[in-house]
Design a protein around this motif. Sequence first.
Motif, PDB file in Angstrom:
ATOM      1  N   HIS A 134      71.710  41.821  -7.487  1.00 45.20           N
ATOM      2  CA  HIS A 134      70.579  41.044  -6.987  1.00 45.20           C
ATOM      3  C   HIS A 134      70.145  39.973  -7.984  1.00 45.20           C
ATOM      4  CE1 HIS A 134      69.740  43.115  -3.268  1.00 45.20           C
ATOM      5  NE2 HIS A 134      69.759  44.290  -3.873  1.00 45.20           N
ATOM      6  N   THR A 185      77.202  36.848  -3.052  1.00 38.68           N
ATOM      7  CA  THR A 185      75.998  36.393  -3.762  1.00 38.68           C
ATOM      8  C   THR A 185      75.287  37.533  -4.474  1.00 38.68           C
ATOM      9  OG1 THR A 185      74.645  36.684  -1.758  1.00 38.68           O
ATOM     10  CG2 THR A 185      75.671  34.521  -2.115  1.00 38.68           C
ATOM     11  N   SER A 187      74.013  40.301  -2.957  1.00 35.93           N
ATOM     12  CA  SER A 187      73.021  40.972  -2.121  1.00 35.93           C
ATOM     13  C   SER A 187      73.722  41.884  -1.115  1.00 35.93           C
ATOM     14  CB  SER A 187      72.147  39.932  -1.410  1.00 35.93           C
ATOM     15  OG  SER A 187      71.075  40.553  -0.745  1.00 35.93           O
ATOM     16  N   ARG A 721      66.799  29.833  -7.672  1.00 34.64           N
ATOM     17  CA  ARG A 721      67.900  29.928  -8.627  1.00 34.64           C
ATOM     18  C   ARG A 721      68.209  28.533  -9.186  1.00 34.64           C
ATOM     19  NH1 ARG A 721      71.018  34.795  -8.023  1.00 34.64           N
ATOM     20  NH2 ARG A 721      69.536  36.372  -7.328  1.00 34.64           N
ATOM     21  N   ASN A 770      70.033  30.242   2.792  1.00 33.23           N
ATOM     22  CA  ASN A 770      69.618  31.318   3.685  1.00 33.23           C
ATOM     23  C   ASN A 770      70.449  31.311   4.954  1.00 33.23           C
ATOM     24  OD1 ASN A 770      67.441  32.297   2.074  1.00 33.23           O
ATOM     25  ND2 ASN A 770      66.190  30.565   2.722  1.00 33.23           N
ATOM     26  N   THR A 776      71.218  37.422   2.615  1.00 33.47           N
ATOM     27  CA  THR A 776      70.914  36.180   1.912  1.00 33.47           C
ATOM     28  C   THR A 776      69.486  36.135   1.385  1.00 33.47           C
ATOM     29  OG1 THR A 776      70.407  35.153   4.051  1.00 33.47           O
ATOM     30  CG2 THR A 776      72.618  34.835   3.177  1.00 33.47           C
ATOM     31  N   ASP A 778      66.856  36.594  -1.205  1.00 35.64           N
ATOM     32  CA  ASP A 778      66.904  36.735  -2.669  1.00 35.64           C
ATOM     33  C   ASP A 778      65.757  37.643  -3.107  1.00 35.64           C
ATOM     34  OD1 ASP A 778      67.306  36.522  -5.328  1.00 35.64           O
ATOM     35  OD2 ASP A 778      66.725  34.419  -5.513  1.00 35.64           O
ATOM     36  N   SER A 780      65.406  39.193  -5.859  1.00 42.34           N
ATOM     37  CA  SER A 780      65.017  39.038  -7.263  1.00 42.34           C
ATOM     38  C   SER A 780      63.858  38.063  -7.429  1.00 42.34           C
ATOM     39  CB  SER A 780      66.214  38.555  -8.091  1.00 42.34           C
ATOM     40  OG  SER A 780      66.640  37.274  -7.665  1.00 42.34           O
ATOM     41  N   ALA A 781      63.641  37.165  -6.464  1.00 39.15           N
ATOM     42  CA  ALA A 781      62.524  36.221  -6.556  1.00 39.15           C
ATOM     43  C   ALA A 781      61.176  36.939  -6.558  1.00 39.15           C
ATOM     44  CB  ALA A 781      62.577  35.221  -5.403  1.00 39.15           C
ATOM     45  N   THR A 798      58.701  37.191  -2.614  1.00 39.85           N
ATOM     46  CA  THR A 798      59.982  37.183  -1.903  1.00 39.85           C
ATOM     47  C   THR A 798      59.884  36.368  -0.627  1.00 39.85           C
ATOM     48  OG1 THR A 798      60.507  39.378  -2.793  1.00 39.85           O
ATOM     49  CG2 THR A 798      61.772  38.630  -0.893  1.00 39.85           C
ATOM     50  N   THR A 802      61.880  32.833   0.080  1.00 36.71           N
ATOM     51  CA  THR A 802      62.793  32.707   1.216  1.00 36.71           C
ATOM     52  C   THR A 802      62.402  31.543   2.115  1.00 36.71           C
ATOM     53  OG1 THR A 802      63.151  35.098   1.165  1.00 36.71           O
ATOM     54  CG2 THR A 802      63.814  33.929   3.159  1.00 36.71           C
TER      55      THR A 802
END
Length: 894
Positions: A134, A185, A187, A721, A770, A776, A778, A780-781, A798, A802
């Motif tokens: 992740h 990616t 995920s 990212r 996305n 897709t 993320d 980790s955000a 998150t 997104t």
Amino acid sequence: MPYTTYLVEKGASHSFVAEAKPPTVTMPRIKALMTGSLPGFVDVIRNLNSPALLEDSVIRQAKAAGKRIVFYGDETWVKLFPKHFVEYDGTTSFFVSDYTEVDNNVTRHLDKVLKRGDWDILILHYLGLDHIGHISGPNSPLIGQKLSEMDSVLMKIHTSLQSKERETPLPNLLVLCGDHGMSETGSHGASSTEEVNTPLILISSAFERKPGDIRHPKHVQQTDVAATLAIALGLPIPKDSVGSLLFPVVEGRPMREQLRFLHLNTVQLSKLLQENVPSYEKDPGFEQFKMSERLHGNWIRLYLEEKHSEVLFNLGSKVLRQYLDALKTLSLSLSAQVAQYDIYSMMVGTVVVLEVLTLLLLSVPQALRRKAELEVPLSSPGFSLLFYLVILVLSAVHVIVCTSAESSCYFCGLSWLAAGGVMVLASALLCVIVSVLTNVLVGGNTPRKNPMHPSSRWSELDLLILLGTAGHVLSLGASSFVEEEHQTWYFLVNTLCLALSQETYRNYFLGDDGEPPCGLCVEQGHDGATAAWQDGPGCDVLERDKGHGSPSTSEVLRGREKWMVLASPWLILACCRLLRSLNQTGVQWAHRPDLGHWLTSSDHKAELSVLAALSLLVVFVLVQRGCSPVSKAALALGLLGVYCYRAAIGSVRFPWRPDSKDISKGIIEARFVYVFVLGILFTGTKDLLKSQVIAADFKLKTVGLWEIYSGLVLLAALLFRPHNLPVLAFSLLIQTLMTKFIWKPLRHDAAEITVMHYWFGQAFFYFQGNSNNIATVDISAGFVGLDTYVEIPAVLLTAFGTYAGPVLWASHLVHFLSSETRSGSALSHACFCYALICSIPVFTYIVLVTSLRYHLFIWSVFSPKLLYEGMHLLITAAVCVFFTAMDQTRLTQS
């Protein structure tokens, strides 16, 4: 993993590739492993806070049999199986920034528990590998270190079990498996090959391997694990299991035991088939099962007569093949039939959404007038009578359905107070629809293109907006279009750029109906000189202040500005084409290399660092123009902190430290940025509140809105990212070009500008990488700057990370309309159009999903898209609340 590789290739083991059905997230996969059933897609939502598992499972059967179970690892197990473990220590699975402590917390118990003999089943769930994926993807240098660590853990467990087998007559069984895979990616959650294919290795001294015996991994279903574990432990197979026994595990046993194991499995599957399929007797799997039972009976009689003969062996082999065929057919049939749908609850939700959409459509004539107000006379006695009659009818239907329903129903499970609230809402909406429809029919209100300009016609741009919206809605009925929805939005924004280019040329060279074109002029705004068209015949303009007169001849744009107006659609088109090459998304072409993969590889960290720095510089230049001096300084320091954060976690590097290997979690750097984000948002909110008190200070409100927008941009820069920072920079660049050289010169109305913002917001959702796959997202955000798991901030971050594209474009829309229209109701029109254009595809998709619930791709394609639509609806509601708040500010000032 050298030790594991040795066990797979030469040791006493059987290895498989277990296919996990979507959704490939943790909680549904644990359910599949322990129950053998196929979880519903709603378990994606339940994964956030797993409820206790009420279905029959291997854990429940082991607990009932008196076996002592010990667990360490992901706390999802503890939530699913409360009071089932004699000893446990759970760790939070959502804090993906932690890939060391979560595993150390499991390993620290190993030495102690392996020395003890007071347990029957030991379950260890390691999380570090998943978290690294992740954070930095499957190509991270941390992956190799973590795999080596897991290999040493496996070696420790295996050697300990081998030493214990010398003291016990029964062999031990060590199972190594993954609950899901990992996409390119890093995920998971969708249905790509990398996500659904999981390793499954069963290690035991009972699986003796002769020298030269090569065992190739076979492809099996993840649901087969539950049946295999139950038989291996001498437990009943979970009654809802659709899996079949992994036959290589028992093929070393005597023929009588093999047939007995297969018979137990087929009996369990046939009973499940009888419970779920009315015409089960005609099912091919059931017919094969009956034939297998008869052959098995013949083999038993022959076995009792003579135990060693070639005829007995040949008949046994035939019965084995028959059982295996029956197991395969029954499992496939059950996997397709077991899904049950709550039709009543689905219909109630569909009806409510239909009523809301109908009300929006009927409100178009009133909502787009100058006042943008909708009056509904609900006090009429006739409508009051209708209201109570509808409530009575709905209550009667609810009682009848809930008392006769054989299966569980979500709506029937609600309390009468909650169910009554839904009925009241549905009845009130129906009365409102009848009232509005009556007013439309009696009053003769007919919608026009622009109620403020009765003589205006439908332009090519309006037709494009109408046809594009209708085409997108119709495309949702095809699974391929849902998988590749980004192609639809890319096509629409590209076509929109071409239409704007055509409109610009036509207005510049020749006006409508042969009239001279609208005059191109300069208006002085809060951020400097901007382009605008003079009023002329056929010009459809935004509302102006009454004090504004026609500009003088000296204010006419120079040649350079004119050519910028003509060239801007093509510049925007070029930007969109570059962004398409950054992130491959969707399903069909997601595996193809793109610029994002090239940038994120370890060999191109220098190029990524330069691109990230340039993108942050562009962001500052484009955003600072509307900020106050204090906010400009905060924005500059915040963007510098963003780069420092990415350098701290190893994504980019500093020029003076090109070979730095100091990698941290960047907690301090991220929190440094959060301070400036909150400061800018606070300053903007303060200016908005002050503008309500000082009614004449229009500039203060405009600056406040821009500062709120700037704070959101800074937050997006932190959460994106590094390779996605150009997406943010291009988004701001396109907004600047559209504002200066498209919307102001061409003087589009509020509805057209709203739809354009919506389209570009949707396109930038996909430009970020996305898709309609859960993988897709993320995750980790949500943990940037957090050192512990805090649920609410994690969910909000998150969601914003997104949907940053749609949110930033909606925020820009509020600022643009507020700065350009000091009077009138442009914000009200925009709010209505934004809600309408979002609700039409949502309602259509709900109806389509309900109709296609037995489609082959309902779980892998349509259901994930439904979750995205639900979340997008919440985002839209928040945007509309912001629109309404700004419109109330305008009303207060006026």
